[in-house]
Scaffold this motif. Structure first.
Motif, PDB file in Angstrom:
ATOM      1  N   SER A   1       7.967   7.733   0.681  1.00 25.26           N
ATOM      2  CA  SER A   1       7.263   6.445   0.782  1.00 25.26           C
ATOM      3  C   SER A   1       7.123   5.707  -0.556  1.00 25.26           C
ATOM      4  O   SER A   1       7.210   4.488  -0.594  1.00 25.26           O
ATOM      5  CB  SER A   1       5.895   6.620   1.441  1.00 25.26           C
ATOM      6  OG  SER A   1       5.068   7.403   0.643  1.00 25.26           O
TER       7      SER A   1
ATOM      8  N   ASN B   1       0.681   5.335   0.357  1.00 25.09           N
ATOM      9  CA  ASN B   1      -0.241   6.389   0.808  1.00 25.09           C
ATOM     10  C   ASN B   1       0.197   7.810   0.504  1.00 25.09           C
ATOM     11  O   ASN B   1      -0.525   8.748   0.815  1.00 25.09           O
ATOM     12  CB  ASN B   1      -0.432   6.297   2.336  1.00 25.09           C
ATOM     13  CG  ASN B   1      -1.249   5.103   2.747  1.00 25.09           C
ATOM     14  OD1 ASN B   1      -2.044   4.604   1.968  1.00 25.09           O
ATOM     15  ND2 ASN B   1      -1.046   4.636   3.964  1.00 25.09           N
ATOM     16  N   GLU B   2       1.385   7.969  -0.063  1.00 27.87           N
ATOM     17  CA  GLU B   2       1.874   9.334  -0.315  1.00 27.87           C
ATOM     18  C   GLU B   2       2.260   9.516  -1.773  1.00 27.87           C
ATOM     19  O   GLU B   2       2.603   8.555  -2.462  1.00 27.87           O
ATOM     20  CB  GLU B   2       3.079   9.642   0.585  1.00 27.87           C
ATOM     21  CG  GLU B   2       2.763   9.652   2.078  1.00 27.87           C
ATOM     22  CD  GLU B   2       1.743  10.713   2.490  1.00 27.87           C
ATOM     23  OE1 GLU B   2       1.724  11.804   1.879  1.00 27.87           O
ATOM     24  OE2 GLU B   2       0.952  10.447   3.408  1.00 27.87           O
TER      25      GLU B   2
ATOM     26  N   TYR C   1      -3.291   4.851  -2.458  1.00 31.48           N
ATOM     27  CA  TYR C   1      -4.389   5.484  -1.735  1.00 31.48           C
ATOM     28  C   TYR C   1      -3.941   6.861  -1.236  1.00 31.48           C
ATOM     29  O   TYR C   1      -2.763   7.203  -1.289  1.00 31.48           O
ATOM     30  CB  TYR C   1      -4.795   4.575  -0.562  1.00 31.48           C
ATOM     31  CG  TYR C   1      -6.146   4.892   0.033  1.00 31.48           C
ATOM     32  CD1 TYR C   1      -7.222   5.248  -0.778  1.00 31.48           C
ATOM     33  CD2 TYR C   1      -6.365   4.818   1.408  1.00 31.48           C
ATOM     34  CE1 TYR C   1      -8.457   5.523  -0.232  1.00 31.48           C
ATOM     35  CE2 TYR C   1      -7.607   5.102   1.960  1.00 31.48           C
ATOM     36  CZ  TYR C   1      -8.643   5.463   1.132  1.00 31.48           C
ATOM     37  OH  TYR C   1      -9.872   5.745   1.675  1.00 31.48           O
TER      38      TYR C   1
ATOM     39  N   VAL D   1       0.857  -1.185   0.000  1.00 28.76           N
ATOM     40  CA  VAL D   1       0.000   0.000   0.000  1.00 28.76           C
ATOM     41  C   VAL D   1       0.894   1.236   0.000  1.00 28.76           C
ATOM     42  O   VAL D   1       1.843   1.320   0.779  1.00 28.76           O
ATOM     43  CB  VAL D   1      -0.911   0.031   1.250  1.00 28.76           C
ATOM     44  CG1 VAL D   1      -1.896   1.201   1.161  1.00 28.76           C
ATOM     45  CG2 VAL D   1      -1.648  -1.287   1.424  1.00 28.76           C
TER      46      VAL D   1
ATOM     47  N   LEU E   1       0.906  -7.873   3.875  1.00 31.36           N
ATOM     48  CA  LEU E   1       0.522  -6.567   3.347  1.00 31.36           C
ATOM     49  C   LEU E   1       1.416  -5.527   4.028  1.00 31.36           C
ATOM     50  O   LEU E   1       1.449  -5.445   5.243  1.00 31.36           O
ATOM     51  CB  LEU E   1      -0.956  -6.303   3.655  1.00 31.36           C
ATOM     52  CG  LEU E   1      -1.601  -5.094   2.977  1.00 31.36           C
ATOM     53  CD1 LEU E   1      -1.666  -5.282   1.458  1.00 31.36           C
ATOM     54  CD2 LEU E   1      -3.022  -4.866   3.511  1.00 31.36           C
ATOM     55  N   VAL E   2       2.162  -4.788   3.218  1.00 33.22           N
ATOM     56  CA  VAL E   2       3.128  -3.829   3.778  1.00 33.22           C
ATOM     57  C   VAL E   2       2.728  -2.423   3.332  1.00 33.22           C
ATOM     58  O   VAL E   2       2.528  -2.181   2.141  1.00 33.22           O
ATOM     59  CB  VAL E   2       4.566  -4.143   3.299  1.00 33.22           C
ATOM     60  CG1 VAL E   2       5.578  -3.261   4.026  1.00 33.22           C
ATOM     61  CG2 VAL E   2       4.897  -5.620   3.537  1.00 33.22           C
ATOM     62  N   THR E   3       2.587  -1.522   4.298  1.00 36.70           N
ATOM     63  CA  THR E   3       2.114  -0.166   4.020  1.00 36.70           C
ATOM     64  C   THR E   3       3.252   0.844   4.085  1.00 36.70           C
ATOM     65  O   THR E   3       4.079   0.807   4.997  1.00 36.70           O
ATOM     66  CB  THR E   3       1.039   0.234   5.053  1.00 36.70           C
ATOM     67  OG1 THR E   3       0.006  -0.739   5.054  1.00 36.70           O
ATOM     68  CG2 THR E   3       0.438   1.598   4.721  1.00 36.70           C
ATOM     69  N   PHE E   4       3.283   1.746   3.119  1.00 36.40           N
ATOM     70  CA  PHE E   4       4.248   2.847   3.109  1.00 36.40           C
ATOM     71  C   PHE E   4       3.486   4.155   3.093  1.00 36.40           C
ATOM     72  O   PHE E   4       2.613   4.354   2.259  1.00 36.40           O
ATOM     73  CB  PHE E   4       5.153   2.744   1.870  1.00 36.40           C
ATOM     74  CG  PHE E   4       6.030   1.519   1.892  1.00 36.40           C
ATOM     75  CD1 PHE E   4       7.297   1.571   2.453  1.00 36.40           C
ATOM     76  CD2 PHE E   4       5.570   0.302   1.388  1.00 36.40           C
ATOM     77  CE1 PHE E   4       8.102   0.431   2.488  1.00 36.40           C
ATOM     78  CE2 PHE E   4       6.364  -0.834   1.421  1.00 36.40           C
ATOM     79  CZ  PHE E   4       7.632  -0.775   1.983  1.00 36.40           C
ATOM     80  N   GLY E   5       3.804   5.029   4.054  1.00 34.30           N
ATOM     81  CA  GLY E   5       3.082   6.289   4.132  1.00 34.30           C
ATOM     82  C   GLY E   5       3.843   7.313   4.923  1.00 34.30           C
ATOM     83  O   GLY E   5       5.056   7.236   5.069  1.00 34.30           O
TER      84      GLY E   5
ATOM     85  N   LEU F   1      -8.222  -3.123  -2.175  1.00 35.11           N
ATOM     86  CA  LEU F   1      -7.283  -3.072  -1.048  1.00 35.11           C
ATOM     87  C   LEU F   1      -7.633  -4.161  -0.033  1.00 35.11           C
ATOM     88  O   LEU F   1      -6.759  -4.890   0.440  1.00 35.11           O
ATOM     89  CB  LEU F   1      -7.328  -1.682  -0.388  1.00 35.11           C
ATOM     90  CG  LEU F   1      -6.641  -1.529   0.967  1.00 35.11           C
ATOM     91  CD1 LEU F   1      -5.167  -1.900   0.902  1.00 35.11           C
ATOM     92  CD2 LEU F   1      -6.784  -0.090   1.476  1.00 35.11           C
TER      93      LEU F   1
END
Lengths: 98, 119, 121
Positions: free
Chosen positions: B16, B8-9, B40, B6, B114-118, B104
């Protein structure tokens, strides 16, 4: 569980919240969070105290990019992106503390 | 393993997107599958083909497109977040598709990680 | 539901200053349609999302806080607030617009460890 932190400890409460809340496991410092694991940073003492509960890792390319490749504090393991991937696959879940 | 990522930026503003890309590339090199990258929040700005960075800088958008083409990575842009920010089919870069938030959730269900970057 | 995954949404950001809280809530509502085991955790400034009496007319922004009340209709009833975060902001349970379960840091940490997917925005 793998905890991923990306904020500087002097600019954000993220590290404190993670250390106070999380039950243990691995912590990986990326992006601006890499400042936390450098010698002489104000976060050094609390990280030393947390080492019994957490295993600490830092993303070396982010540390080196910021000119601090030679200041890594003792007890923290440096990893490259491949090592980052391994940390996520070796833990059942990961949480990015955004 | 099957990975979902994911972002986010937006590109250039925040690291990110770079972190997510380098993570995705490393995961593929290790033999994992990056099944889907979901963009997102301001992350939808990674998908505009109008992006023109200076020549000596990395082209973040084209880099995603190339990754999608070479490794069959599904690049999904959230429709609600995209429309809010002026990302539409007409300015969508190659390799990306616009779809709903369900994509998502589906990544969370189907992927091993699931790895999120933000921010 | 036996093959449902445990999803936790971790909210650490206040509403309105940035869009994260609103767009996070949008994901929560969609996740409900997938029959997963959904929890919401409110830590740090995230607890401000639940404050009663939000009046957004003056900033010409939609007040999305009523949507937290709608969560119940989607069978999302696991809302957890970290006790220390709440106390540090001068808030009590009576300040929230929905019923919540207040957890200590240690309880919150344990709950996070039990999840299959943790999403934060």
């Amino acid at each position: 569980m793998l905890h991923i932190i990306n904020q500087s400890p002097l600019n954000s409460s993220t590290l404190d919240t993670c250390l106070n809340t999380a039950a243990g496991g691995d912590i990986l410092f990326i992006e601006d969070a890499v400042y936390a694991v450098t010698k002489g940073n104000a976060a050094e003492a609390k990280l030393k105290a947390a080492m019994g509960k957490f295993k600490l890792h830092v993303l070396l390319p982010d540390l080196e990019a910021r000119g601090l490749g030679d200041r890594l504090m003792d007890g923290v393991t440096g990893v490259d992106y491949g090592g980052f991937v391994d940390l996520t696959s070796n833990n059942k879940t990961c949480q990015s503390w955004l | 393993m099957k990975y979902g990522i994911v972002v986010n930026e937006g590109p250039y503003q925040h690291q990110s997107s770079d972190s997510a890309y380098l993570f995705a590339k490393a995961a593929i090199e290790k033999g994992h599958e990056v099944w889907r990258v979901f963009f997102y929040h301001d992350g939808v700005n990674n998908a505009t083909r109008l992006t023109e960075p200076p020549q000596d800088d990395r082209h973040i958008v084209n880099r995603w497109t190339k990754l999608a083409e070479e490794h069959k990575v599904d690049l999904v842009v959230c429709v609600a977040a995209a429309l809010r920010r002026g990302i539409k089919e007409e300015n969508l870069a190659q390799g990306f598709r616009i779809s709903g938030l369900g994509q998502l959730v589906e990544a969370g269900i189907k992927c091993d990680r699931l790895v999120t970057f933000g921010d | 539901m036996s093959d449902a995954k445990k999803f936790m949404f971790v909210n650490r950001k206040a509403p309105y200053g940035t869009i994260y809280a609103l767009e996070s809530l949008e994901v929560v509502l969609i996740t409900a349609a997938f029959d997963q085991d959904v929890s919401l955790a409110f830590l740090d400034d995230g607890v401000y999302q639940l404050k009663k009496g939000q009046q957004t007319k003056g900033i010409e922004t939609k007040n999305f806080s009523p949507a937290y009340r709608a969560l119940e209709d989607y069978d999302i009833e696991k809302l957890y607030v970290e006790k220390e975060a709440m106390a540090a902001r001068g808030l009590t349970e009576e300040d929230f617009l929905v019923p919540v379960t207040v957890l200590s840091r240690a309880e919150m940490g344990k709950l996070m460890d039990e999840q299959d997917v943790v999403l934060s925005f």
